[in-house]
Design a protein around this motif. Structure first.
Motif, PDB file in Angstrom:
ATOM      1  N   MET A   1       2.126  69.953 -27.240  1.00 16.06           N
ATOM      2  CA  MET A   1       2.904  69.497 -28.011  1.00 16.06           C
ATOM      3  C   MET A   1       3.865  68.690 -27.506  1.00 16.06           C
ATOM      4  O   MET A   1       4.870  68.456 -27.837  1.00 16.06           O
ATOM      5  N   SER A   2       3.258  68.022 -26.211  1.00 17.34           N
ATOM      6  CA  SER A   2       4.433  67.065 -25.692  1.00 17.34           C
ATOM      7  C   SER A   2       4.222  65.574 -26.430  1.00 17.34           C
ATOM      8  O   SER A   2       2.938  65.328 -26.967  1.00 17.34           O
ATOM      9  N   GLN A   3       5.182  64.835 -26.525  1.00 18.17           N
ATOM     10  CA  GLN A   3       5.190  63.590 -27.176  1.00 18.17           C
ATOM     11  C   GLN A   3       4.117  62.690 -26.309  1.00 18.17           C
ATOM     12  O   GLN A   3       3.428  61.851 -27.015  1.00 18.17           O
TER      13      GLN A   3
ATOM     14  N   ALA B   1       4.877  67.061 -20.334  1.00 20.23           N
ATOM     15  CA  ALA B   1       5.046  68.346 -19.978  1.00 20.23           C
ATOM     16  C   ALA B   1       5.369  68.186 -18.487  1.00 20.23           C
ATOM     17  O   ALA B   1       6.393  68.854 -18.106  1.00 20.23           O
ATOM     18  N   ILE B   2       4.467  67.678 -17.889  1.00 20.47           N
ATOM     19  CA  ILE B   2       4.386  67.700 -16.262  1.00 20.47           C
ATOM     20  C   ILE B   2       4.429  66.362 -15.763  1.00 20.47           C
ATOM     21  O   ILE B   2       3.044  65.737 -15.996  1.00 20.47           O
TER      22      ILE B   2
ATOM     23  N   THR C   1       4.516  78.639 -19.726  1.00 21.82           N
ATOM     24  CA  THR C   1       4.408  77.839 -21.031  1.00 21.82           C
ATOM     25  C   THR C   1       5.215  76.818 -21.264  1.00 21.82           C
ATOM     26  O   THR C   1       6.611  76.837 -21.168  1.00 21.82           O
ATOM     27  N   ILE C   2       4.706  75.508 -21.682  1.00 18.70           N
ATOM     28  CA  ILE C   2       5.444  74.329 -21.866  1.00 18.70           C
ATOM     29  C   ILE C   2       5.130  73.799 -23.227  1.00 18.70           C
ATOM     30  O   ILE C   2       4.022  73.572 -23.371  1.00 18.70           O
ATOM     31  N   THR C   3       6.210  73.679 -24.039  1.00 14.01           N
ATOM     32  CA  THR C   3       5.886  73.084 -25.270  1.00 14.01           C
ATOM     33  C   THR C   3       7.034  71.964 -25.962  1.00 14.01           C
ATOM     34  O   THR C   3       8.047  72.384 -25.495  1.00 14.01           O
ATOM     35  N   LYS C   4       6.508  71.099 -26.783  1.00 15.46           N
ATOM     36  CA  LYS C   4       7.434  70.349 -27.196  1.00 15.46           C
ATOM     37  C   LYS C   4       8.253  69.234 -26.127  1.00 15.46           C
ATOM     38  O   LYS C   4       9.457  69.340 -26.569  1.00 15.46           O
TER      39      LYS C   4
ATOM     40  N   PHE D   1       9.284  76.544 -20.921  1.00 16.59           N
ATOM     41  CA  PHE D   1      10.098  75.227 -21.032  1.00 16.59           C
ATOM     42  C   PHE D   1       9.621  74.988 -22.746  1.00 16.59           C
ATOM     43  O   PHE D   1       8.671  74.877 -23.239  1.00 16.59           O
ATOM     44  N   SER D   2      10.674  74.913 -23.168  1.00 18.83           N
ATOM     45  CA  SER D   2      10.618  74.373 -24.715  1.00 18.83           C
ATOM     46  C   SER D   2      11.671  73.349 -25.298  1.00 18.83           C
ATOM     47  O   SER D   2      12.861  73.233 -24.731  1.00 18.83           O
ATOM     48  N   GLU D   3      10.982  72.097 -25.855  1.00 17.56           N
ATOM     49  CA  GLU D   3      11.842  71.302 -26.468  1.00 17.56           C
ATOM     50  C   GLU D   3      12.852  70.416 -25.410  1.00 17.56           C
ATOM     51  O   GLU D   3      13.895  70.182 -25.711  1.00 17.56           O
TER      52      GLU D   3
END
Length: 134
Positions: free
Chosen positions: A69-71, A42-43, A34-37, A12-14
């Motif tokens: 890098m999640s907000q 993220a979850i 993999t979860i980024t940005k 998962f990206s952006e």
């Protein structure tokens, strides 16, 4: 959701909001992703206050993921609308890499959890801290 859920070996990206959002899961296994940005969390797992399944043990396992890098938060587990929820809940966070998130690596709020295990995780440079439980 009153069935078993498996999310495994995904990237998962952006994502604009939450990369993975679960509402009132009965059984969820999130493994080797993999979860980024993420634009938010993220979850995000929300337990609904009106659930009729409070006597049944709900199990959430988040295992061997890379979350970064999640907000907001890497993992956020809470009750809906910040109303205290007394669900029969078991949470296992094991072997994750959780880093560089805008708030907490793991945030758990307003829940009665019967069994909480946070083991063998790597928390690195989360803005407000690694783990917050309230």
């Amino acid at each position: 959701m009153n069935s078993k859920l498996l999310i495994e070996k995904c990237h998962f990206s952006e994502c604009r909001n939450n990369s993975i959002y679960l509402a009132n899961p009965c059984s969820a296994l999130i493994r080797n992703n993999t979860i980024t940005k993420a634009g938010q969390n993220a979850i995000l797992v929300e337990m609904l206050s009106y659930s009729h399944w409070v006597e049944r043990t709900r199990v959430i396992k988040i295992i061997k993921n890379e979350i970064q890098m999640s907000q907001n938060n890497g993992v956020f587990i809470c009750s809906q609308d910040s109303i205290f929820s007394a669900h029969n809940l078991k949470v296992d966070l094991h072997g994750n890499i959780i880093k560089k998130n805008g708030m907490f690596g793991v945030r758990i709020e307003d829940l009665a959890i019967n069994d909480l295990q946070i083991v063998f995780n790597d928390f690195d440079r989360n803005h407000l801290g690694g783990v917050m439980i309230s």
